[in-house]
Scaffold this active site. Sequence first.
Site, PDB file in Angstrom:
ATOM      1  N   ASP A  80       0.815  -1.220   0.000  1.00 23.77           N
ATOM      2  CA  ASP A  80       0.000   0.000   0.000  1.00 23.77           C
ATOM      3  C   ASP A  80       0.854   1.278   0.000  1.00 23.77           C
ATOM      4  O   ASP A  80       0.372   2.347   0.364  1.00 23.77           O
ATOM      5  CB  ASP A  80      -0.986   0.007   1.169  1.00 23.77           C
ATOM      6  CG  ASP A  80      -0.272  -0.135   2.504  1.00 23.77           C
ATOM      7  OD1 ASP A  80       0.958  -0.342   2.501  1.00 23.77           O
ATOM      8  OD2 ASP A  80      -0.944  -0.041   3.541  1.00 23.77           O
ATOM      9  N   HIS A 117      22.514   2.743 -19.442  1.00 20.23           N
ATOM     10  CA  HIS A 117      21.477   3.064 -18.450  1.00 20.23           C
ATOM     11  C   HIS A 117      21.818   2.485 -17.073  1.00 20.23           C
ATOM     12  O   HIS A 117      20.927   2.152 -16.292  1.00 20.23           O
ATOM     13  CB  HIS A 117      20.105   2.560 -18.922  1.00 20.23           C
ATOM     14  CG  HIS A 117      19.597   3.314 -20.119  1.00 20.23           C
ATOM     15  ND1 HIS A 117      18.600   2.836 -20.944  1.00 20.23           N
ATOM     16  CD2 HIS A 117      19.947   4.513 -20.616  1.00 20.23           C
ATOM     17  CE1 HIS A 117      18.373   3.709 -21.912  1.00 20.23           C
ATOM     18  NE2 HIS A 117      19.173   4.741 -21.735  1.00 20.23           N
ATOM     19  N   ASP A 138      25.172  11.151 -14.786  1.00 21.39           N
ATOM     20  CA  ASP A 138      24.085  11.735 -15.574  1.00 21.39           C
ATOM     21  C   ASP A 138      22.957  11.997 -14.589  1.00 21.39           C
ATOM     22  O   ASP A 138      22.309  11.060 -14.114  1.00 21.39           O
ATOM     23  CB  ASP A 138      23.665  10.745 -16.665  1.00 21.39           C
ATOM     24  CG  ASP A 138      22.619  11.316 -17.622  1.00 21.39           C
ATOM     25  OD1 ASP A 138      21.975  12.330 -17.269  1.00 21.39           O
ATOM     26  OD2 ASP A 138      22.441  10.735 -18.705  1.00 21.39           O
ATOM     27  N   ASP A 190      19.026  18.077 -17.423  1.00 23.67           N
ATOM     28  CA  ASP A 190      19.584  16.770 -17.791  1.00 23.67           C
ATOM     29  C   ASP A 190      21.052  16.984 -18.145  1.00 23.67           C
ATOM     30  O   ASP A 190      21.366  17.414 -19.253  1.00 23.67           O
ATOM     31  CB  ASP A 190      18.785  16.223 -18.983  1.00 23.67           C
ATOM     32  CG  ASP A 190      19.265  14.856 -19.448  1.00 23.67           C
ATOM     33  OD1 ASP A 190      20.103  14.255 -18.770  1.00 23.67           O
ATOM     34  OD2 ASP A 190      18.770  14.400 -20.499  1.00 23.67           O
ATOM     35  N   HIS A 196      24.494   5.874 -29.381  1.00 27.50           N
ATOM     36  CA  HIS A 196      23.234   6.594 -29.176  1.00 27.50           C
ATOM     37  C   HIS A 196      23.243   7.891 -29.968  1.00 27.50           C
ATOM     38  O   HIS A 196      24.244   8.234 -30.609  1.00 27.50           O
ATOM     39  CB  HIS A 196      22.956   6.843 -27.687  1.00 27.50           C
ATOM     40  CG  HIS A 196      23.993   7.660 -26.961  1.00 27.50           C
ATOM     41  ND1 HIS A 196      24.082   9.027 -27.072  1.00 27.50           N
ATOM     42  CD2 HIS A 196      24.977   7.294 -26.090  1.00 27.50           C
ATOM     43  CE1 HIS A 196      25.060   9.467 -26.296  1.00 27.50           C
ATOM     44  NE2 HIS A 196      25.637   8.431 -25.692  1.00 27.50           N
ATOM     45  N   HIS A 210      17.950  15.144 -27.408  1.00 29.50           N
ATOM     46  CA  HIS A 210      16.490  15.008 -27.433  1.00 29.50           C
ATOM     47  C   HIS A 210      15.894  16.316 -26.959  1.00 29.50           C
ATOM     48  O   HIS A 210      16.580  17.126 -26.314  1.00 29.50           O
ATOM     49  CB  HIS A 210      16.042  13.844 -26.529  1.00 29.50           C
ATOM     50  CG  HIS A 210      16.666  13.873 -25.157  1.00 29.50           C
ATOM     51  ND1 HIS A 210      16.166  14.640 -24.136  1.00 29.50           N
ATOM     52  CD2 HIS A 210      17.773  13.269 -24.651  1.00 29.50           C
ATOM     53  CE1 HIS A 210      16.935  14.494 -23.065  1.00 29.50           C
ATOM     54  NE2 HIS A 210      17.933  13.677 -23.352  1.00 29.50           N
ATOM     55  N   HIS A 242      12.705  13.445 -21.764  1.00 28.13           N
ATOM     56  CA  HIS A 242      12.656  13.245 -23.222  1.00 28.13           C
ATOM     57  C   HIS A 242      11.341  13.891 -23.645  1.00 28.13           C
ATOM     58  O   HIS A 242      10.288  13.266 -23.633  1.00 28.13           O
ATOM     59  CB  HIS A 242      12.688  11.761 -23.587  1.00 28.13           C
ATOM     60  CG  HIS A 242      13.990  11.110 -23.189  1.00 28.13           C
ATOM     61  ND1 HIS A 242      14.182   9.763 -23.138  1.00 28.13           N
ATOM     62  CD2 HIS A 242      15.188  11.648 -22.823  1.00 28.13           C
ATOM     63  CE1 HIS A 242      15.426   9.493 -22.761  1.00 28.13           C
ATOM     64  NE2 HIS A 242      16.050  10.628 -22.556  1.00 28.13           N
ATOM     65  N   GLU A 260      24.528  15.739 -26.220  1.00 32.61           N
ATOM     66  CA  GLU A 260      25.160  14.758 -25.333  1.00 32.61           C
ATOM     67  C   GLU A 260      25.916  13.645 -26.053  1.00 32.61           C
ATOM     68  O   GLU A 260      25.563  12.483 -25.940  1.00 32.61           O
ATOM     69  CB  GLU A 260      24.107  14.159 -24.409  1.00 32.61           C
ATOM     70  CG  GLU A 260      22.841  13.637 -25.087  1.00 32.61           C
ATOM     71  CD  GLU A 260      21.889  12.979 -24.097  1.00 32.61           C
ATOM     72  OE1 GLU A 260      22.333  12.081 -23.365  1.00 32.61           O
ATOM     73  OE2 GLU A 260      20.709  13.371 -24.054  1.00 32.61           O
ATOM     74  N   TYR A 309      32.151   5.095 -25.543  1.00 32.94           N
ATOM     75  CA  TYR A 309      32.103   4.001 -24.566  1.00 32.94           C
ATOM     76  C   TYR A 309      32.930   2.848 -25.123  1.00 32.94           C
ATOM     77  O   TYR A 309      32.567   2.275 -26.154  1.00 32.94           O
ATOM     78  CB  TYR A 309      30.648   3.565 -24.347  1.00 32.94           C
ATOM     79  CG  TYR A 309      29.726   4.761 -24.149  1.00 32.94           C
ATOM     80  CD1 TYR A 309      29.510   5.310 -22.887  1.00 32.94           C
ATOM     81  CD2 TYR A 309      29.126   5.381 -25.256  1.00 32.94           C
ATOM     82  CE1 TYR A 309      28.713   6.434 -22.720  1.00 32.94           C
ATOM     83  CE2 TYR A 309      28.320   6.503 -25.093  1.00 32.94           C
ATOM     84  CZ  TYR A 309      28.122   7.023 -23.831  1.00 32.94           C
ATOM     85  OH  TYR A 309      27.332   8.136 -23.685  1.00 32.94           O
ATOM     86  N   ARG A 320      30.583  10.670 -21.337  1.00 34.83           N
ATOM     87  CA  ARG A 320      29.511  11.435 -21.993  1.00 34.83           C
ATOM     88  C   ARG A 320      29.561  12.836 -21.407  1.00 34.83           C
ATOM     89  O   ARG A 320      29.870  13.011 -20.219  1.00 34.83           O
ATOM     90  CB  ARG A 320      28.141  10.794 -21.762  1.00 34.83           C
ATOM     91  CG  ARG A 320      27.004  11.575 -22.417  1.00 34.83           C
ATOM     92  CD  ARG A 320      25.679  10.783 -22.529  1.00 34.83           C
ATOM     93  NE  ARG A 320      25.108  10.391 -21.252  1.00 34.83           N
ATOM     94  CZ  ARG A 320      25.152   9.189 -20.739  1.00 34.83           C
ATOM     95  NH1 ARG A 320      25.757   8.199 -21.385  1.00 34.83           N
ATOM     96  NH2 ARG A 320      24.620   8.917 -19.561  1.00 34.83           N
ATOM     97  N   GLU A 331      27.037  16.158 -21.404  1.00 33.95           N
ATOM     98  CA  GLU A 331      25.668  16.535 -21.793  1.00 33.95           C
ATOM     99  C   GLU A 331      25.303  17.896 -21.226  1.00 33.95           C
ATOM    100  O   GLU A 331      25.412  18.127 -20.018  1.00 33.95           O
ATOM    101  CB  GLU A 331      24.683  15.484 -21.261  1.00 33.95           C
ATOM    102  CG  GLU A 331      23.226  15.850 -21.491  1.00 33.95           C
ATOM    103  CD  GLU A 331      22.260  14.740 -21.102  1.00 33.95           C
ATOM    104  OE1 GLU A 331      22.583  13.938 -20.204  1.00 33.95           O
ATOM    105  OE2 GLU A 331      21.166  14.680 -21.704  1.00 33.95           O
TER     106      GLU A 331
HETATM  107  N1  GLY Z   1      19.270  11.174 -18.697  1.00 31.07           N
HETATM  108  C1  GLY Z   1      18.616  10.678 -19.831  1.00 31.07           C
HETATM  109  C2  GLY Z   1      19.239  11.150 -21.055  1.00 31.07           C
HETATM  110  O1  GLY Z   1      20.340  11.652 -21.035  1.00 31.07           O
HETATM  111  O2  GLY Z   1      18.665  11.086 -22.102  1.00 31.07           O
HETATM  112 MN    MN Z   2      19.651  13.424 -22.119  1.00 22.82          MN
HETATM  113 MN    MN Z   3      21.151  12.616 -19.325  1.00 20.76          MN
END
Ligand code: GLY
Ligand code: MN
Ligand code: MN
Length: 445
Positions: free
Chosen positions: A40, A248, A265, A276, A355, A359, A366, A390, A394, A411, A413
């Site tokens: 709950d 991820h 991140d 982000d 990737h 975005h 996103h 970003e 890797y 990365r 970003e």
């Molecule tokens: N943190 C999610 C992305 O970078 O898209």
């Molecule tokens: Mn992002």
């Molecule tokens: Mn991110």
Amino acid sequence: MNTIKFNVSEFNTRRQKLMVTMHEGIAIIPTAPEAIRNRDSHYPYRFDSYFYYLTGFTEPESLLVLIAGNVSTGEPPKSILFCRDKDIEREIWDGFRYGPEDAMQAFGFDEAYSINQLDLIVPKLLSNQTKLFYSLGADIQWDARVTAWLNEVRNLARTGIAAPAEIADVRQLVDNMRLTKSTFEIDLMRRSANIAAAAHNRAMLVTKPLKKEYEIEAEFLHAFYSSGAQAPAYTSIVAGGANACTLHYNANNCVLNDGDLLLIDAGCELDSYASDITRTFPVNGKFSAPQKDLYELVLNSQLAAIEAAKPGNHWNAPHEAALDVLVQGFIDFQLCKGSKDAVLESGSYRQFYMHRTGHWLGLDVHDAGDYKDKAGNWSLLQAGNTLTVEPGCYVRPADNVPQHFWNIGIRIEDDVLITANGNEVLTKNAIKTVVDIEALMSSQH
Ligand code: GLY
Ligand code: MN
Ligand code: MN
């Protein structure tokens, strides 16, 4: 929890604008359901972004109806909120709720009713409307409810009442609006970006070998909440060493080793707007030579991508600019073989960069909005768009990879606002050059 500030006229203007775009018919926009975490206990409640964008109202069990009206018959446009009743008993347990009357006044709706009256009132509102705007498929429980209301109206056909003959996705209209941020939204996004940027700088200051990833994650949660953000915008990725090569990764439970990089991140949600940011830096404060080589390559690709984020360029231009730099670097560092064109053509760079470069960013990390136009061409960037830039690199261990690069994951970003003449990097306060990172980290006590 810090409460969200709202601006009645901003939200009212959005509703008016949507009703003009609808031109005719009725829109039904429910908010998100509450979600059980276990037994709950609930997850912290997060309203639906479309509903919030049009209302500013954050209570669960709410639904917005918009009626576009009709200029020729003189029927005015109308915004109607359905929400929970005031309930002193429930408020003792769960906290304040507006109730329809106060919500109508405070948020500027034309009418407001109890959510318990939905089945009674909505079929009447649907009667003789030409077109229904609704996000079919987003929530099967609401789909069933809306279908039942439509069927109830259809059953009245012999009395001369017509149900909407056409159903359109309301999200398409709102997506277009959400793509261009208002001054009000940009102010919030700047503040969200600043909170996250300060948290990243602080993380660099407190990181050292043998700390745990979750200790650094805790720094972010502390920085976000104590700066007035209501939540992290997504689960933070705090990835030391090889963990950074899992895109991820969010177990965040490993020890940080001397000599490794740390990729973080993490961003926050301030008054519903996401930041982000990703930064990557050495756990011990000093880049090794191979780490520095790849770091500066990713940074240069990011700077090239940011340069390409300007009005008139298409959505993919920053990605293409980043790839151009990365692929040349992969060849120079013997990660990829062949000419730049051949590597781009074959896609062999995807072993290290799998990737895309960004975005849309806004109420959702996103964010809503198309990336291509109806003809299938990339959308053109326009002033008021907000996006992330970003790129990364890797390197998993493999026979075809020089060993000194193994397990390096990087990365970088940032969040970028397209302006009339170029762009503004909303997250510019988060430091990112090798010199700045090493200087900041050498000031650790
Ligand atoms: N943190 C999610 C992305 O970078 O898209
Ligand atoms: Mn992002
Ligand atoms: Mn991110």
